[in-house]
Design an enzyme around this catalytic site. Structure first.
Site, PDB file in Angstrom:
ATOM      1  CD  GLU A 260       6.980   1.606 -33.238  1.00 35.41           C
ATOM      2  OE1 GLU A 260       6.653   0.497 -33.286  1.00 35.41           O
ATOM      3  OE2 GLU A 260       6.149   2.829 -33.336  1.00 35.41           O
ATOM      4  CB  CYS A 293       2.630   0.017 -32.675  1.00 34.41           C
ATOM      5  SG  CYS A 293       3.382   1.711 -31.742  1.00 34.41           S
TER       6      CYS A 293
END
Length: 489
Positions: A260, A293
């Protein structure tokens, strides 16, 4: 009796600063320091063991031994241990919140009220999911067919410095639930709550070596861990640049790998949406100093409501309270590290030099590691601040004429982790939500997600999916057992 190892006093909490390998605390020849973003010039919070190749080999060997025992636990036995760990996390909420606030500057009240509890919930969720993760069975071709989920083996789990405790539990829980042993390598900028979690695993009932903690610098011990042929799974959260190196090491040993890798999410506001809610949500993308994020960092607003949206946005942004993370009144915490704040400021300065308009903010604050909440109106969609992840309190502002242009702008970066859309039309929500290329799209909400849903990104935002059965499948090797009908009893 487990040797206690070295410890540090962090805000009145005693924290281990060595590695946990094979159920024992193990030191290193060298150490690295971690400092508090709340008082950077006061010196280190702790001197933490700095792992090396030898540490990595020892951790993988311990994980291989631990896997033999932990992988042999029944599903029910594993679930019981995970629930005990969740109980212990909840019992130690205050200590975990105190340490993470000092080590990373996360808002202490948010840690107490949300993040620590979410960490416990991650373990509970996977404890329950693994029990419900039934084998698939069917009859075909004159055979009984059964798909079994076998634990894969030792897993290296590399976690980031932002929200370190919660994100560690999110990645560790499915690996352990699936029956894998783990080697956890936390980020060196915020390593301390990982040590508290490791200590709790000793009380929860994990066998020695099922859970291992290795501290150190990513390019050193992290690189050695992912290159070890004894590792059977790797899961990583961090930058695309680091992921490329890890992916090469995983490919060398033919090891499944998930990553990720951050995002550059659009926050799309249509004229038919709730502008007040949209402006409020946009201003709150400065939360955690933009070190999130999933943040919608590219504000894309329909041209007809440009001025009204900006007026409301500035009202909300003006009301944000920057301060000490231990103060309940603080809403925006300092940034994690001087080097990271300098990197964020570099983006702003290059944008300024390129002719982009700094609508608000654009400067580091004196006397703390805060950076002013910043909004930039770029001269072009090709601007660096539009196309590259900044990971700080810096948003960009652009307008669009119609739905097609909104979708085109939303999909115009190499990233594809998340997106936020505000509209009053269910039909538009469906059209735009489906057309945006991202792993997650929120419509008229943000940061609310069922933990069983898949999580991950498209493009350079990552590979693979976490969450629910998707994570359990990744951490398992599948076997199809086929027994012919005429097999004797």
């Amino acid at each position: 009796m487990i040797a206690p190892g070295r410890r540090a006093d962090v805000g009145g909490v005693s924290v281990p600063v060595d590695h946990l390998i094979g159920g024992a605390w193990v030191g290193s020849h060298e150490s690295f320091e971690t400092r508090s973003p709340l008082a950077w010039d006061d010196g280190p919070l702790a001197e933490v063991a700095r792992g090396d190749d030898e540490t990595a080999r020892a951790a993988v060997a311990a994980a291989q031994r631990g896997f033999e025992e932990w992988g042999a636990f029944t599903v029910g036995e594993r679930a019981a241990v995970l629930h005990r760990l969740a109980d212990l996390i909840e019992e130690h909420t205050d200590e975990i919140a105190t340490v993470e606030t000092l080590d990373m500057a996360f808002l202490q009240e948010s840690m107490r009220q949300r993040l620590v509890g979410r960490g416990a919930l991650n373990f509970r969720t996977y404890a329950d999911l693994i029990v419900a993760h039934e084998e698939r069975a069917w009859h075909a071709k004159n055979m009984d067919n059964v798909v079994q989920h076998m634990p894969a083996g030792p897993a290296v789990v590399i976690t980031p410095w932002n929200a370190p405790f919660m994100l560690a539990t999110w990645k560790l829980a499915p690996a352990l639930a699936a029956g894998n042993s783990v080697i956890h390598k936390p980020a060196e900028w915020s390593p301390l709550t990982a040590a508290l979690l490791a200590e709790l695993t000793l009380d929860a009932g994990f066998p020695p070596g099922a859970y291992n903690l290795v501290q150190g610098i990513g390019e050193e011990v992290g690189a050695a861990l992912v290159a070890d042929p004894g590792v059977r799974r790797i899961t990583f959260t961090g930058s695309p640049a680091t992921a490329r190196h890890i992916g090469q090491a995983a490919a060398e040993n033919i090891v499944p790998f998930t990553a990720e890798l951050g995002g550059k999410g659009p926050l799309v506001v249509f004229a038919d949406g709730d502008l007040g809610a949209a402006a409020h949500r946009a201003a709150w993308q400065f939360d955690d100093s933009g070190q999130v994020c999933l943040a919608g960092t590219r504000l894309l607003v329909e041209e007809s409501v440009r001025d009204e949206f900006l007026t409301r946005f500035h009202e909300h942004a003006d009301a944000l309270v920057l301060g000490d993370s231990r103060d309940p009144e603080t809403q925006i915490a300092p940034m994690v590290h001087p080097d990271h704040r300098a990197a964020v400021h570099g983006f702003v300065e290059r944008a300024r030099a390129a002719g982009d308009t700094i609508v608000r903010g654009g400067r580091p604050l004196e006397g703390s590691l805060h950076y002013e909440p910043t909004l930039i109106e770029p001269t072009s969609n090709d601007s660096e601040v539009v196309q590259q992840e900044i990971f700080g309190p810096v948003l960009t502002f652009q307008t669009f004429a119609d739905e097609d242009e909104a979708i085109e702008l939303a999909n115009s970066t190499a990233y594809g982790l998340s997106a936020i859309v505000f509209t009053g039309s269910r039909e538009r929500a469906e059209r735009v939500g489906r057309a945006i290329r991202a792993g997650l799209v929120w419509v008229n909400t943000f940061l609310v997600r069922d933990l069983t849903a898949p999580f991950g990104g498209c493009g350079i935002s990552g590979i693979g999916r976490e969450g629910g059965d998707h994570a359990l499948e990744f951490h398992s090797d599948l076997k199809t057992l086929m027994i012919a009908d005429d097999t004797c009893n």
